[in-house]
Write an enzyme that holds these catalytic residues in place. Structure first.
Site, PDB file in Angstrom:
ATOM      1  N   GLU A  94      17.143 -26.356  -0.158  1.00 48.71           N
ATOM      2  CA  GLU A  94      17.496 -27.415  -1.086  1.00 48.71           C
ATOM      3  C   GLU A  94      18.892 -27.956  -0.859  1.00 48.71           C
ATOM      4  O   GLU A  94      19.757 -27.285  -0.289  1.00 48.71           O
ATOM      5  CB  GLU A  94      17.331 -26.942  -2.512  1.00 48.71           C
ATOM      6  CG  GLU A  94      18.178 -25.756  -2.834  1.00 48.71           C
ATOM      7  CD  GLU A  94      17.989 -25.323  -4.272  1.00 48.71           C
ATOM      8  OE1 GLU A  94      16.837 -25.337  -4.741  1.00 48.71           O
ATOM      9  OE2 GLU A  94      18.986 -25.003  -4.908  1.00 48.71           O
ATOM     10  N   CYS A 107      25.881 -30.998  -1.746  1.00 47.95           N
ATOM     11  CA  CYS A 107      25.934 -29.542  -1.646  1.00 47.95           C
ATOM     12  C   CYS A 107      24.832 -29.128  -0.668  1.00 47.95           C
ATOM     13  O   CYS A 107      23.652 -29.345  -0.933  1.00 47.95           O
ATOM     14  CB  CYS A 107      25.701 -28.965  -3.037  1.00 47.95           C
ATOM     15  SG  CYS A 107      25.570 -27.188  -3.063  1.00 47.95           S
ATOM     16  N   CYS A 114      19.016 -15.946   1.586  1.00 51.57           N
ATOM     17  CA  CYS A 114      20.313 -15.318   1.856  1.00 51.57           C
ATOM     18  C   CYS A 114      20.124 -13.808   1.850  1.00 51.57           C
ATOM     19  O   CYS A 114      19.386 -13.269   1.039  1.00 51.57           O
ATOM     20  CB  CYS A 114      21.332 -15.721   0.794  1.00 51.57           C
ATOM     21  SG  CYS A 114      22.972 -15.022   1.097  1.00 51.57           S
ATOM     22  N   CYS A 118      23.180 -11.308  -4.105  1.00 50.42           N
ATOM     23  CA  CYS A 118      23.961 -11.238  -5.347  1.00 50.42           C
ATOM     24  C   CYS A 118      23.011 -11.324  -6.552  1.00 50.42           C
ATOM     25  O   CYS A 118      22.074 -12.126  -6.545  1.00 50.42           O
ATOM     26  CB  CYS A 118      24.956 -12.393  -5.409  1.00 50.42           C
ATOM     27  SG  CYS A 118      26.022 -12.465  -3.974  1.00 50.42           S
ATOM     28  N   CYS A 121      22.422 -14.753  -8.466  1.00 49.08           N
ATOM     29  CA  CYS A 121      22.093 -15.941  -7.665  1.00 49.08           C
ATOM     30  C   CYS A 121      20.594 -15.984  -7.342  1.00 49.08           C
ATOM     31  O   CYS A 121      20.035 -15.032  -6.809  1.00 49.08           O
ATOM     32  CB  CYS A 121      22.910 -15.909  -6.377  1.00 49.08           C
ATOM     33  SG  CYS A 121      22.431 -17.168  -5.191  1.00 49.08           S
ATOM     34  N   CYS A 340      22.540 -22.897  -7.071  1.00 46.06           N
ATOM     35  CA  CYS A 340      22.033 -22.269  -5.865  1.00 46.06           C
ATOM     36  C   CYS A 340      20.576 -21.741  -5.943  1.00 46.06           C
ATOM     37  O   CYS A 340      20.289 -20.821  -6.691  1.00 46.06           O
ATOM     38  CB  CYS A 340      23.001 -21.095  -5.690  1.00 46.06           C
ATOM     39  SG  CYS A 340      23.229 -20.377  -4.143  1.00 46.06           S
TER      40      CYS A 340
END
Ligand code: SAH
Ligand code: SF4
Length: 359
Positions: A94, A107, A114, A118, A121, A340
């Site tokens: 995205e 962005c 990822c 985290c 997130c 995110c």
């Protein structure tokens, strides 16, 4: 896309030069092609009108012009636009376009998913799929530029932040190359000072960035200056200590003479006590930094809640007693899941969302 042909956007400068040399074409053809691809955003070789017809035909028989498919677009009531993009292998990333006054910030994502996981997130819950190629990063900015052009906006993209999906410093070669193209005066021509790379704190990457000749801004996702608290919400922190991070930031400043932005997500009740603020003061010490505070943006199933406007204001007020510049980040695109990785979850898990305009 023709599987027999190569994507011209995936060629390196050298490869394209070599190809043109073999055809006996003058060197400046590469610059013309670069301009058509990355500045004028042409998707048909017939549009390359300053090239001889025979060369256009030859290009069309050897290459195709890569593009990403917009699978879904959500426009927020505050003007933020979120694009869910389909890559050639079917994976998705995205990109968010954030209009704010005269600025048009994009962005971008640097990876699919990822690996750093985290807890706050949404991207972290997806795991890591793959790195994005240079052209796939650049293309995200082109999609936002085309959107602005199509809706009749006079303004072009002014800023780029690497704050979408993924950890840019774990895909550094492609990210540096993408910055080079985005900054190029024959490309989108986005000022180097208007490009920000955000990292969770990959030490080798910060040192490499500090030593690279390319100019841009660096943001460090700190979120807590207490080692144990960082470790609880960011598994990477177990391998990277605050002490080493501080050294890396100091080195970056020494080499680049650019203030680093510390990003700090406000997780009410977790990282906003006086003890947290004192730890932040101790961490910063004499480092030249600015602090950007982000209200936590919840995602379905996420472990935290977002601060109330009063809690957020109070936290900002307490931070503003410190000697550094503190800027609150406006929550943007909340009604389309502004942070995110979150539109991805919405579309793919088909969570019902009220009041979202999708088209
Ligand atoms: N991996 C890099 C860049 C992508 S994340 C990094 O972590 O810095 C970009 C920013 O979005 C980071 O500051 C990250 O902490 C923030 N972010 C992630 N999830 C969020 C959420 N739920 N609410 C608010 N900000 C979030
Ligand atoms: Fe990865 Fe950044 Fe999300 Fe952490 S905040 S999981 S590093 S994208």
């Amino acid at each position: 896309m023709d599987p027999e042909k190569k994507n011209i956007k995936s060629l390196s400068k050298k490869e394209l030069e070599e190809y043109l040399r073999e055809l006996g074409e003058p060197k400046y053809r590469r610059k013309q092609i670069f301009t058509w691809l990355f500045q004028k955003m042409a998707y048909d070789f017939n549009e390359f009108t300053d090239l001889p017809k025979a060369l256009r035909q030859r290009l069309a028989s050897d290459f195709y012009i890569g593009r990403l498919e917009v699978k879904h677009r959500a426009v927020s009531s505050d003007g933020t636009v979120k694009f869910l993009l389909k890559l050639e292998d079917g994976l998705e990333v995205e990109t968010v376009l954030i209009p704010d006054g005269k600025r048009r910030t994009v962005c971008v994502s640097s990876q699919v998913g990822c690996a750093l996981g985290c807890t706050f997130c949404a991207t972290g819950t997806l795991g890591f799929k793959r790195n994005l190629a240079t052209w796939e990063i650049v293309e995200q900015v082109l999609i936002a530029r085309r959107y602005l052009r199509d809706i009749g906006e006079e303004r072009d993209v002014t800023n780029v932040v690497f704050m979408g999906m993924g950890e840019p410093l774990l895909n550094l070669d492609a990210v540096l190359q993408a910055i080079h193209i985005l900054n190029h005066d024959r490309g989108p021509n986005i000022g180097a000072r208007k490009i920000t790379v955000s990292t969770l704190g990959i030490l080798e990457g910060i040192y490499r960035l500090a030593d690279s000749p390319i100019q841009f801004k660096l943001a460090l996702s700190l979120h807590s200056a207490i080692q144990e608290k960082r470790e609880k919400i960011m598994p990477l922190a177990k391998r990277v200590s605050l002490k080493d991070l501080k050294k890396a930031i100091a080195y970056f400043y020494l080499k680049k003479r650019r203030w680093v932005t510390l990003e700090y997500i406000h997780l009410p009740g977790y990282n906003d006590t006086e003890e947290d603020i004192q730890a932040l003061v101790a961490f910063i010490g004499t480092l030249p930094v600015k602090i950007n505070v982000i209200p936590y943006n919840p995602y379905p199933g996420g472990p935290f809640r977002s601060p109330t406007p009063e809690e957020f204001e109070d936290f900002i007020r307490r931070l503003r007693r410190l000697p550094w510049t503190v800027t609150p980040r406006k929550p943007r695109g909340r009604d389309i899941f502004g942070a995110c990785g979150q539109l991805f979850l919405h579309v793919n898990r088909a969570e019902p969302v009220k009041g979202v305009q999708t088209r």
